[in-house]
Design a protein around this motif. Sequence first.
Motif, PDB file in Angstrom:
ATOM      1  N   GLU A 163       0.815  -1.210   0.000  1.00 33.97           N
ATOM      2  CA  GLU A 163       0.000   0.000   0.000  1.00 33.97           C
ATOM      3  C   GLU A 163       0.853   1.267   0.000  1.00 33.97           C
ATOM      4  N   LEU A 164       2.172   1.117  -0.177  1.00 32.87           N
ATOM      5  CA  LEU A 164       3.016   2.308  -0.266  1.00 32.87           C
ATOM      6  C   LEU A 164       2.664   3.073  -1.545  1.00 32.87           C
ATOM      7  N   ARG A 165       2.709   4.407  -1.466  1.00 33.82           N
ATOM      8  CA  ARG A 165       2.371   5.234  -2.627  1.00 33.82           C
ATOM      9  C   ARG A 165       3.284   5.000  -3.817  1.00 33.82           C
ATOM     10  N   CYS A 166       4.538   4.657  -3.558  1.00 34.73           N
ATOM     11  CA  CYS A 166       5.509   4.480  -4.644  1.00 34.73           C
ATOM     12  C   CYS A 166       5.428   3.088  -5.278  1.00 34.73           C
ATOM     13  N   SER A 167       4.564   2.250  -4.749  1.00 36.39           N
ATOM     14  CA  SER A 167       4.433   0.888  -5.253  1.00 36.39           C
ATOM     15  C   SER A 167       3.173   0.773  -6.103  1.00 36.39           C
ATOM     16  N   PRO A 168       3.220   0.072  -7.209  1.00 37.06           N
ATOM     17  CA  PRO A 168       4.365  -0.644  -7.766  1.00 37.06           C
ATOM     18  C   PRO A 168       5.259   0.293  -8.574  1.00 37.06           C
ATOM     19  N   CYS A 169       6.526  -0.098  -8.682  1.00 38.69           N
ATOM     20  CA  CYS A 169       7.478   0.724  -9.432  1.00 38.69           C
ATOM     21  C   CYS A 169       8.091  -0.029 -10.611  1.00 38.69           C
TER      22      CYS A 169
END
Length: 197
Positions: A163-169
């Motif tokens: 649930e990290l904002r930078c994921s998925p990268c």
Amino acid sequence: SSEIHEWQNFARLIRSTVDIEVDLPQLNIPAHPVRDQIVIHPFAGGAKPYLKEWPDIKWKKLVDHLTAQGHSIVLSAGTEDRDRAAELSQHFEQRDRVQIIPKGTSLKELGVTMRESRLVISVNTGAMHLAAALGVKTLGIHGPTSSKRWGPLGTHSRSVNSELRCSPCLNLGFDYGCPKNNCMLEIPVERVLAAVD
């Protein structure tokens, strides 16, 4: 396109040269009776595989919970990860309920083991796709990989995403956005267990 699953990207390429329909990938291995076992595949392949792996401590919590419920675990690992699997298995509370897939197991034999299992839980790697193509209930754990693009396919498959904002990268399979696997560290065991239930 990063907006569709990778198999659809390949299907588009095929259709651009040959006028045929491309179906969802499926493999057929003769049916076997389902055992009360769950296959766990904690190790990733490809470029910088450690960025797609869930921490050992979380696998321990998950396996301890599943074995306490009475499930047997088959720990799946490729040749290069067998030592890591053996090390990980030493930390489980009910080691007698956990077996490591035998050395020299072929892909077909792994497929048979998966077909005999209630569920396969895996990080995003080939074993996850094999289970999904076999029609086995499959749960993929995704941090840098988008389940929309790289997840297990089929109505029998589910994914747990960071649930990290930078994921998925990850887009092409090697272009990670950062050198750490914070997105995998962030995924709690409780969310994976909720998906298992």
